[in-house]
Design a protein around this motif. Structure first.
Motif, PDB file in Angstrom:
ATOM      1  N   ASP A   2      10.463  27.464  15.510  1.00 46.95           N
ATOM      2  CA  ASP A   2       9.958  26.647  14.416  1.00 46.95           C
ATOM      3  C   ASP A   2      10.223  27.389  13.114  1.00 46.95           C
ATOM      4  O   ASP A   2       9.639  28.446  12.865  1.00 46.95           O
ATOM      5  N   LEU A   3      11.102  26.848  12.305  1.00 47.53           N
ATOM      6  CA  LEU A   3      11.560  27.531  11.096  1.00 47.53           C
ATOM      7  C   LEU A   3      10.427  27.808  10.111  1.00 47.53           C
ATOM      8  O   LEU A   3      10.361  28.887   9.521  1.00 47.53           O
ATOM      9  N   ASN A   4       9.517  26.856   9.948  1.00 42.59           N
ATOM     10  CA  ASN A   4       8.397  27.063   9.017  1.00 42.59           C
ATOM     11  C   ASN A   4       7.549  28.263   9.432  1.00 42.59           C
ATOM     12  O   ASN A   4       7.165  29.075   8.591  1.00 42.59           O
ATOM     13  N   ASN A   5       7.263  28.370  10.719  1.00 43.89           N
ATOM     14  CA  ASN A   5       6.464  29.504  11.196  1.00 43.89           C
ATOM     15  C   ASN A   5       7.206  30.819  11.043  1.00 43.89           C
ATOM     16  O   ASN A   5       6.611  31.844  10.717  1.00 43.89           O
ATOM     17  N   TYR A  96      13.426  45.042   9.983  1.00 46.03           N
ATOM     18  CA  TYR A  96      13.111  45.691  11.258  1.00 46.03           C
ATOM     19  C   TYR A  96      11.816  45.129  11.849  1.00 46.03           C
ATOM     20  O   TYR A  96      11.758  44.795  13.033  1.00 46.03           O
ATOM     21  N   ASN A  97      10.772  45.019  11.024  1.00 45.69           N
ATOM     22  CA  ASN A  97       9.489  44.505  11.524  1.00 45.69           C
ATOM     23  C   ASN A  97       9.601  43.060  11.981  1.00 45.69           C
ATOM     24  O   ASN A  97       9.001  42.674  12.982  1.00 45.69           O
ATOM     25  N   TYR A  98      10.358  42.262  11.272  1.00 48.53           N
ATOM     26  CA  TYR A  98      10.531  40.860  11.666  1.00 48.53           C
ATOM     27  C   TYR A  98      11.251  40.766  13.009  1.00 48.53           C
ATOM     28  O   TYR A  98      10.789  40.101  13.923  1.00 48.53           O
ATOM     29  N   TRP A  99      12.378  41.453  13.131  1.00 48.42           N
ATOM     30  CA  TRP A  99      13.160  41.331  14.360  1.00 48.42           C
ATOM     31  C   TRP A  99      12.500  42.022  15.545  1.00 48.42           C
ATOM     32  O   TRP A  99      12.722  41.624  16.682  1.00 48.42           O
ATOM     33  N   SER A 100      11.698  43.030  15.324  1.00 48.34           N
ATOM     34  CA  SER A 100      11.017  43.676  16.440  1.00 48.34           C
ATOM     35  C   SER A 100       9.905  42.778  16.979  1.00 48.34           C
ATOM     36  O   SER A 100       9.515  42.912  18.128  1.00 48.34           O
ATOM     37  N   GLN A 101       9.415  41.846  16.165  1.00 45.53           N
ATOM     38  CA  GLN A 101       8.381  40.910  16.616  1.00 45.53           C
ATOM     39  C   GLN A 101       8.971  39.608  17.145  1.00 45.53           C
ATOM     40  O   GLN A 101       8.275  38.815  17.748  1.00 45.53           O
ATOM     41  N   THR A 102      10.232  39.379  16.892  1.00 45.72           N
ATOM     42  CA  THR A 102      10.878  38.129  17.280  1.00 45.72           C
ATOM     43  C   THR A 102      11.725  38.365  18.521  1.00 45.72           C
ATOM     44  O   THR A 102      12.708  39.086  18.472  1.00 45.72           O
ATOM     45  N   GLN A 103      11.316  37.770  19.600  1.00 48.91           N
ATOM     46  CA  GLN A 103      12.068  37.896  20.838  1.00 48.91           C
ATOM     47  C   GLN A 103      12.917  36.642  21.029  1.00 48.91           C
ATOM     48  O   GLN A 103      12.404  35.524  20.990  1.00 48.91           O
ATOM     49  N   THR A 104      14.191  36.834  21.199  1.00 49.37           N
ATOM     50  CA  THR A 104      15.082  35.703  21.443  1.00 49.37           C
ATOM     51  C   THR A 104      15.863  35.974  22.718  1.00 49.37           C
ATOM     52  O   THR A 104      16.013  37.128  23.125  1.00 49.37           O
ATOM     53  N   PRO A 105      16.377  34.957  23.368  1.00 51.02           N
ATOM     54  CA  PRO A 105      17.120  35.169  24.608  1.00 51.02           C
ATOM     55  C   PRO A 105      18.386  36.007  24.424  1.00 51.02           C
ATOM     56  O   PRO A 105      18.872  36.601  25.359  1.00 51.02           O
ATOM     57  N   PHE A 106      18.900  36.065  23.197  1.00 54.59           N
ATOM     58  CA  PHE A 106      20.135  36.807  22.951  1.00 54.59           C
ATOM     59  C   PHE A 106      19.885  38.089  22.173  1.00 54.59           C
ATOM     60  O   PHE A 106      20.787  38.661  21.593  1.00 54.59           O
ATOM     61  N   GLY A 107      18.635  38.521  22.140  1.00 51.35           N
ATOM     62  CA  GLY A 107      18.317  39.796  21.514  1.00 51.35           C
ATOM     63  C   GLY A 107      18.377  39.733  20.002  1.00 51.35           C
ATOM     64  O   GLY A 107      18.345  38.663  19.406  1.00 51.35           O
ATOM     65  N   ASN A 108      18.493  40.884  19.408  1.00 51.08           N
ATOM     66  CA  ASN A 108      18.474  41.000  17.953  1.00 51.08           C
ATOM     67  C   ASN A 108      19.872  41.195  17.384  1.00 51.08           C
ATOM     68  O   ASN A 108      20.080  41.985  16.478  1.00 51.08           O
ATOM     69  N   LYS A 109      20.809  40.467  17.923  1.00 50.26           N
ATOM     70  CA  LYS A 109      22.181  40.572  17.429  1.00 50.26           C
ATOM     71  C   LYS A 109      22.278  39.964  16.040  1.00 50.26           C
ATOM     72  O   LYS A 109      21.550  39.031  15.713  1.00 50.26           O
TER      73      LYS A 109
END
Length: 143
Positions: A2-5, A96-109
Motif C-alpha cells: 500500500d503506497l500511502n502506508n 537503511y531504516n526504511y529498507w530494513s523494515q520493509t520485507q519484500t519477496p525479492f529482498g532489498n535490491k
C-alpha cells in the motif's frame, strides 16, 4: 504494498531521524531541518521507489518543480560527500531504516535490478506460453 502506508512510514522514519515533530514534512514550515527531511523523503521515493516528480506531489504537497530541484541536488550531494555531509548521512540512514523494515519477496535490491528481474520473468513467461501453444497444437494433431 500500500503506497500511502509506505510513504507514511518513510516520512515517520525521516522525522524521527531528523529529530523534528511528527507531521513536519507535510507542514509548510521552511526550517532547514524540515526542508532537509522533506528532500530526503522525496529522493528516496524517486530513487528507490521509482516515482516521478509528478507522482511525488501526491504524497508531499509541494510543486513538482521542487522535486526536480531535489533530484538534481541529490546527485550533486551524493557525488561528493563533502558538499553536504548532513544530507548524505540522513539520506543513507533513512534509506537503511526504511529498507530494513520493509520485507519484500525479492529482498532489498535496487529498483533497476528489480526491473531487470521483472523483464526476465516476462520473457520466460512468453517462452512458456509459446511452448504451451506448440504442445497443444501437437496434441490436437495426434487426436
Amino acid at each position: 504494498m500500500d503506497l500511502n502506508n509506505e510513504v507514511k512510514k518513510l516520512k515517520f522514519i525521516a522525522e524521527i531521524e531528523s529529530n523534528i515533530p511528527i507531521g513536519s514534512i507535510d507542514g509548510g514550515r521552511r526550517l532547514p531541518e524540515h526542508c532537509l527531511a522533506r528532500q530526503v523523503v522525496a529522493c528516496v521515493l524517486m530513487y528507490d521507489l521509482g516515482m516521478t516528480p509528478a507522482k511525488v506531489t501526491e504524497f508531499i504537497k509541494r510543486h513538482r518543480t521542487s522535486f526536480y530541484y531535489y533530484y538534481k541536488e541529490h546527485e550533486t550531494f551524493m557525488a561528493n560527500e563533502n558538499i553536504y555531509p548532513k544530507y548524505n548521512r540522513l539520506f543513507n540512514l533513512v534509506r537503511y531504516n526504511y529498507w530494513s523494515q520493509t520485507q519484500t519477496p525479492f529482498g532489498n535490491k535496487p529498483l533497476a535490478e528489480k526491473r531487470i528481474e521483472l523483464d526476465d520473468i516476462r520473457k520466460k513467461k512468453a517462452r512458456l506460453s509459446s511452448m504451451e501453444t506448440l504442445l497443444e497444437q501437437e496434441i490436437e494433431q495426434l487426436t
